[in-house]
Design an enzyme around this catalytic site. Sequence first.
Site, PDB file in Angstrom:
ATOM      1  N   LYS A  88       0.860  -1.361  -0.287  1.00 39.00           N
ATOM      2  CA  LYS A  88      -0.025   0.031  -0.116  1.00 39.00           C
ATOM      3  C   LYS A  88       0.774   1.096   0.013  1.00 39.00           C
ATOM      4  O   LYS A  88       2.131   1.222   0.435  1.00 39.00           O
ATOM      5  CB  LYS A  88      -0.976   0.086   1.271  1.00 39.00           C
ATOM      6  CG  LYS A  88      -2.098   0.799   1.117  1.00 39.00           C
ATOM      7  CD  LYS A  88      -3.037  -0.022   0.287  1.00 39.00           C
ATOM      8  CE  LYS A  88      -4.567   0.781   0.425  1.00 39.00           C
ATOM      9  NZ  LYS A  88      -5.623  -0.106  -0.225  1.00 39.00           N
ATOM     10  N   GLY A 188     -21.519   5.801   4.799  1.00 37.53           N
ATOM     11  CA  GLY A 188     -20.557   6.162   3.566  1.00 37.53           C
ATOM     12  C   GLY A 188     -21.243   5.628   2.340  1.00 37.53           C
ATOM     13  O   GLY A 188     -21.075   4.135   2.140  1.00 37.53           O
ATOM     14  N   VAL A 189     -21.723   6.541   1.720  1.00 39.41           N
ATOM     15  CA  VAL A 189     -22.344   6.335   0.098  1.00 39.41           C
ATOM     16  C   VAL A 189     -21.517   7.213  -0.945  1.00 39.41           C
ATOM     17  O   VAL A 189     -22.337   7.625  -1.635  1.00 39.41           O
ATOM     18  CB  VAL A 189     -23.912   6.485   0.079  1.00 39.41           C
ATOM     19  CG1 VAL A 189     -24.461   5.465   1.124  1.00 39.41           C
ATOM     20  CG2 VAL A 189     -24.164   7.952   0.875  1.00 39.41           C
ATOM     21  N   GLY A 190     -20.353   6.953  -0.949  1.00 42.07           N
ATOM     22  CA  GLY A 190     -19.624   7.547  -1.978  1.00 42.07           C
ATOM     23  C   GLY A 190     -19.615   6.555  -3.066  1.00 42.07           C
ATOM     24  O   GLY A 190     -20.362   6.041  -3.435  1.00 42.07           O
ATOM     25  N   LYS A 191     -18.234   6.301  -3.388  1.00 44.95           N
ATOM     26  CA  LYS A 191     -18.201   5.410  -4.677  1.00 44.95           C
ATOM     27  C   LYS A 191     -18.738   3.932  -4.391  1.00 44.95           C
ATOM     28  O   LYS A 191     -19.470   3.729  -5.217  1.00 44.95           O
ATOM     29  CB  LYS A 191     -16.613   5.191  -5.044  1.00 44.95           C
ATOM     30  CG  LYS A 191     -15.997   6.673  -5.664  1.00 44.95           C
ATOM     31  CD  LYS A 191     -14.705   6.374  -6.106  1.00 44.95           C
ATOM     32  CE  LYS A 191     -13.536   6.205  -4.996  1.00 44.95           C
ATOM     33  NZ  LYS A 191     -12.304   6.083  -5.689  1.00 44.95           N
ATOM     34  N   VAL A 192     -18.306   3.168  -3.340  1.00 42.50           N
ATOM     35  CA  VAL A 192     -18.824   1.721  -3.253  1.00 42.50           C
ATOM     36  C   VAL A 192     -20.105   1.808  -2.786  1.00 42.50           C
ATOM     37  O   VAL A 192     -21.002   0.936  -3.039  1.00 42.50           O
ATOM     38  CB  VAL A 192     -17.932   0.977  -2.484  1.00 42.50           C
ATOM     39  CG1 VAL A 192     -18.089  -0.318  -2.112  1.00 42.50           C
ATOM     40  CG2 VAL A 192     -16.417   1.067  -3.078  1.00 42.50           C
ATOM     41  N   GLY A 193     -20.339   2.608  -1.598  1.00 48.77           N
ATOM     42  CA  GLY A 193     -21.796   2.557  -1.032  1.00 48.77           C
ATOM     43  C   GLY A 193     -22.632   2.988  -1.861  1.00 48.77           C
ATOM     44  O   GLY A 193     -23.697   2.107  -1.648  1.00 48.77           O
ATOM     45  N   HIS A 194     -22.536   3.745  -2.649  1.00 47.05           N
ATOM     46  CA  HIS A 194     -23.627   4.149  -3.631  1.00 47.05           C
ATOM     47  C   HIS A 194     -24.291   2.986  -4.441  1.00 47.05           C
ATOM     48  O   HIS A 194     -25.451   2.819  -4.624  1.00 47.05           O
ATOM     49  CB  HIS A 194     -22.886   5.344  -4.617  1.00 47.05           C
ATOM     50  CG  HIS A 194     -24.016   5.626  -5.665  1.00 47.05           C
ATOM     51  ND1 HIS A 194     -24.967   6.563  -5.678  1.00 47.05           N
ATOM     52  CD2 HIS A 194     -24.142   5.247  -7.059  1.00 47.05           C
ATOM     53  CE1 HIS A 194     -25.907   6.911  -6.540  1.00 47.05           C
ATOM     54  NE2 HIS A 194     -25.314   6.066  -7.406  1.00 47.05           N
TER      55      HIS A 194
END
Length: 369
Positions: A88, A188-194
């Site tokens: 990482k 958390g509804v950004g990229k993945v959560g959406h």
Amino acid sequence: MTDVTDGVLHTLFRSDQGGHEQVVLCQDRATGLKAVIAIHSTALGPALGGTRFYPYASEEAAVADALNLARGMSYKNAMAGLDHGGGKAVIIGDPERIKTEELLLAYGRCVASLGGRYVTACDVGTYVADMDVVARACPWTTGRSPENGGAGDSSVLTAYGVFQGMRASAQHLWGDPTLRGRKVGVAGVGKVGHYLVGHLLEDGADVVITDVRPDAVRRVTDEHPEVTVAADTDALIRTEGLDIYAPCALGGALNDRSVPVLTATVVCGAANNQLAHPGVEKDLADRGILYAPDYVVNAGGVIQVADELHGFDFDRCKAKASKIFDTTLAIFARAKDDGIPPAAAADRIAEQRMAEARTPALPGEASQL
């Protein structure tokens, strides 16, 4: 030697969270680049993991995060069945303020200097367009746009894999691999959560969401007006009748404050490093809460970026991400057989695969998980 250096060296060489093969500090003063690249293991192949761009409170916090995340990638890649070790990178700073093309190119040169021991991709604060820039300086870059030979947004399959982990959790706990009629809270509804919300609604779940960014919440409610919005994560985890809690933001969501008040009976989400410290997994088990290990269920994205190295095929990737369902069930079965929490069972399976890679089996020997 300073206390800070002592702390880093202790983590690397003497703690259970250490054991990393290599840690590289990168700097380019002309562009403001300060980065840490941590390679935890190359037992299964070149280390693979994303680049996080984040305004850490200190350089020490950045190093600690890189070490933690790299170790998690070793386990994630092993459980996903990939021929990759774990690594990482973190870039220190606010991407809204200091991210430039020149900085990303300087970072690409740092990754390239490792000669392929580390393959990078997107993470928090970095996007497909950023990887397109990094790739101009480094051939060991994935998560690029289709126009530049890549697979595009990896959050699509990350969300799909988390959904498969939820289905497996439902199968294990309730005897049916469907979320229909279940109340699921997504923090958390950004990229993945959406994308995850879409899968849940399609499967018939009742969905409650929250996010620190009002625009992210509004994007979901505009598309799916049937979802319910909680004021914050604290309100979400206390929601009456919550069946599943899905942490999909930053790590540490499961801690000494949240676990005692959590109303859900399942935790299955996309965030990395959800367990704030060792022992939280036992606290969950003691409360009868089933925990689907984060690095197992959120592996859809790394499956996608790894496939990019061999000529991306979405259907092939989705088929492999679908196996997260079976892997999650196998972990729950191992946990029951060994009398340990699922997180510990997943670690044992991953560690066994890495150990076997370091010590090839003799002719005629078979691997036993």
